[in-house]
Design a protein around this motif. Sequence first.
Motif, PDB file in Angstrom:
ATOM      1  N   UNK A 148      39.920  36.031  49.463  1.00 28.90           N
ATOM      2  CA  UNK A 148      39.933  36.764  50.724  1.00 28.90           C
ATOM      3  C   UNK A 148      39.689  38.240  50.415  1.00 28.90           C
ATOM      4  N   UNK A 149      38.538  38.756  50.842  1.00 29.62           N
ATOM      5  CA  UNK A 149      38.152  40.127  50.482  1.00 29.62           C
ATOM      6  C   UNK A 149      39.095  41.174  51.060  1.00 29.62           C
ATOM      7  N   UNK A 150      39.875  40.814  52.089  1.00 29.66           N
ATOM      8  CA  UNK A 150      40.777  41.818  52.685  1.00 29.66           C
ATOM      9  C   UNK A 150      42.012  42.035  51.831  1.00 29.66           C
ATOM     10  N   UNK A 151      42.527  40.952  51.222  1.00 30.29           N
ATOM     11  CA  UNK A 151      43.791  41.054  50.488  1.00 30.29           C
ATOM     12  C   UNK A 151      43.628  40.840  48.993  1.00 30.29           C
ATOM     13  N   UNK A 152      42.502  40.226  48.580  1.00 32.78           N
ATOM     14  CA  UNK A 152      42.350  39.856  47.176  1.00 32.78           C
ATOM     15  C   UNK A 152      43.027  38.522  46.850  1.00 32.78           C
ATOM     16  N   UNK A 153      43.721  37.915  47.841  1.00 34.53           N
ATOM     17  CA  UNK A 153      44.392  36.627  47.599  1.00 34.53           C
ATOM     18  C   UNK A 153      43.367  35.506  47.436  1.00 34.53           C
ATOM     19  N   UNK A 166      41.410  44.034  44.001  1.00 37.97           N
ATOM     20  CA  UNK A 166      40.191  43.481  44.599  1.00 37.97           C
ATOM     21  C   UNK A 166      40.151  41.967  44.441  1.00 37.97           C
ATOM     22  N   UNK A 167      40.848  41.430  43.426  1.00 38.71           N
ATOM     23  CA  UNK A 167      40.826  39.985  43.186  1.00 38.71           C
ATOM     24  C   UNK A 167      42.039  39.627  42.329  1.00 38.71           C
ATOM     25  N   UNK A 168      42.955  38.847  42.901  1.00 42.67           N
ATOM     26  CA  UNK A 168      44.180  38.509  42.167  1.00 42.67           C
ATOM     27  C   UNK A 168      44.029  37.223  41.342  1.00 42.67           C
ATOM     28  N   UNK A 169      42.837  36.611  41.368  1.00 41.71           N
ATOM     29  CA  UNK A 169      42.654  35.349  40.642  1.00 41.71           C
ATOM     30  C   UNK A 169      42.909  35.574  39.142  1.00 41.71           C
ATOM     31  N   UNK A 170      43.776  34.772  38.571  1.00 42.45           N
ATOM     32  CA  UNK A 170      44.049  34.871  37.130  1.00 42.45           C
ATOM     33  C   UNK A 170      45.094  35.919  36.782  1.00 42.45           C
ATOM     34  N   UNK A 188      44.433  43.855  35.618  1.00 36.31           N
ATOM     35  CA  UNK A 188      43.396  42.831  35.803  1.00 36.31           C
ATOM     36  C   UNK A 188      42.974  42.678  37.267  1.00 36.31           C
ATOM     37  N   UNK A 189      43.885  42.918  38.205  1.00 34.31           N
ATOM     38  CA  UNK A 189      43.535  42.690  39.619  1.00 34.31           C
ATOM     39  C   UNK A 189      42.615  43.781  40.183  1.00 34.31           C
ATOM     40  N   UNK A 190      42.362  44.816  39.399  1.00 30.31           N
ATOM     41  CA  UNK A 190      41.452  45.877  39.860  1.00 30.31           C
ATOM     42  C   UNK A 190      39.997  45.526  39.556  1.00 30.31           C
ATOM     43  N   UNK A 191      39.789  44.376  38.895  1.00 30.42           N
ATOM     44  CA  UNK A 191      38.414  43.925  38.600  1.00 30.42           C
ATOM     45  C   UNK A 191      38.205  42.508  39.130  1.00 30.42           C
ATOM     46  N   UNK A 192      36.940  42.140  39.308  1.00 28.98           N
ATOM     47  CA  UNK A 192      36.601  40.818  39.843  1.00 28.98           C
ATOM     48  C   UNK A 192      36.679  39.739  38.760  1.00 28.98           C
ATOM     49  N   UNK A 193      36.935  38.506  39.219  1.00 26.33           N
ATOM     50  CA  UNK A 193      36.836  37.348  38.339  1.00 26.33           C
ATOM     51  C   UNK A 193      38.137  37.048  37.622  1.00 26.33           C
ATOM     52  N   UNK A 194      38.058  36.140  36.673  1.00 26.27           N
ATOM     53  CA  UNK A 194      39.240  35.735  35.911  1.00 26.27           C
ATOM     54  C   UNK A 194      39.160  36.364  34.507  1.00 26.27           C
ATOM     55  N   UNK A 195      38.582  35.659  33.538  1.00 25.31           N
ATOM     56  CA  UNK A 195      38.490  36.289  32.205  1.00 25.31           C
ATOM     57  C   UNK A 195      37.661  37.572  32.252  1.00 25.31           C
ATOM     58  N   UNK A 196      36.736  37.658  33.207  1.00 23.16           N
ATOM     59  CA  UNK A 196      35.930  38.887  33.349  1.00 23.16           C
ATOM     60  C   UNK A 196      36.797  40.080  33.764  1.00 23.16           C
ATOM     61  N   UNK A 197      38.001  39.816  34.269  1.00 20.34           N
ATOM     62  CA  UNK A 197      38.849  40.931  34.731  1.00 20.34           C
ATOM     63  C   UNK A 197      39.870  41.363  33.676  1.00 20.34           C
ATOM     64  N   UNK A 198      39.909  40.683  32.532  1.00 25.14           N
ATOM     65  CA  UNK A 198      40.932  40.997  31.515  1.00 25.14           C
ATOM     66  C   UNK A 198      40.396  42.062  30.561  1.00 25.14           C
TER      67      UNK A 198
END
Length: 326
Positions: free
Chosen positions: A127-132, A276-280, A313-323
């Motif tokens: 969800x682009x509004x919350x990053x959830x 921006x993205x909380x995935x991972x 990590x949540x300030x970047x997109x993706x999963x391993x790409x955000x670490x």
Amino acid sequence: MTGPLLVIGSVNYDLIFRHPRLPQAGETISGAELFTSCGGKGANQAVAAVRCRGGLSAGGGPGHEEPIRAPGSPADGAAPSVLFAGAVGNDAHAAAQLQVFKEDELDTGHLLMLDDIHTGLSAVWVDARSGDNRIMNSPGANGRVTAKALAPVPVEDAGLLLIQNETPADGVRSAVQRAAAAGVPVVWNPAPIDETSDPGLDPRQVTWVTPNEVECAVLLGRTGERIDAGSAADAAAGLLRLGYRGAALTLGPAGVLLAEPGSAPTLVPAPKVDAVDTTGAGDAFNGAFAAALLATGDSREAAAFGVRYASDSVTRHGTQTSFARW
Ligand code: RIB
């Protein structure tokens, strides 16, 4: 010299769709942004554990001057090595993950490559509004990480075992039982958890259980509820009463609630960031927490380190790409 951090778990390739609105039943939404990333809870946690290590030896991560490594701690002088055990297919998604593992210098001597099944694949809606996010996956080769397949993995020689629920329950159960019998500390991230994925562990064999707000409620027999910062201390006390030897409840932007028998629960707050993205993010926490725990033996320091790593990590997109590589 302590043994390695052993991470047993899943490998998925993540297709991440980001849109300001998520579809309802029967609805098609077009126009999502697409991100792709190597993922899977096990692989994510192993990669996080390796990439955070610079922060362990160089002062707890960017902006932190205090060394995290306690003088005289078991691993004083060297960040732990990370060994990953799991399974992939023989396909392009596995090749992408193997390349990442190689760049991160992870030990993959116990990663099975199977010719007759695909690498796990996840569809992630953000969800682009919350990053959830919401995630559904097809396990593929992850379904072969059974107790039998794990028999050659040197669980007993590990310094610490980090494991989740995205591989078969009998494999998770056997690895935890073997670790506990050998005196190897266990960090169990009970994700995902439902009737089929719950390995039915003996809580006394788990050194640290690390659920999020939803998983914690399930462990407490309150499926469908969501623990929040206000109820976290009571919930953590409930987990200790069940027999878990320590509990680290991840509470998203509120941080992590840490509870151990004999001391008052402590909230380890998270720094304020623009997510921006909380995935991972949970995986980032678990990998960094376990690595720091093994390096320092200090749960409070390890939780604070894990929270900093996950928040970044949540300030970047993706999963391993955000670490980040610290
Ligand atoms: O925790 C995030 C992970 O869960 C994603 O990488 C996805 O593959 C699922 O396993």
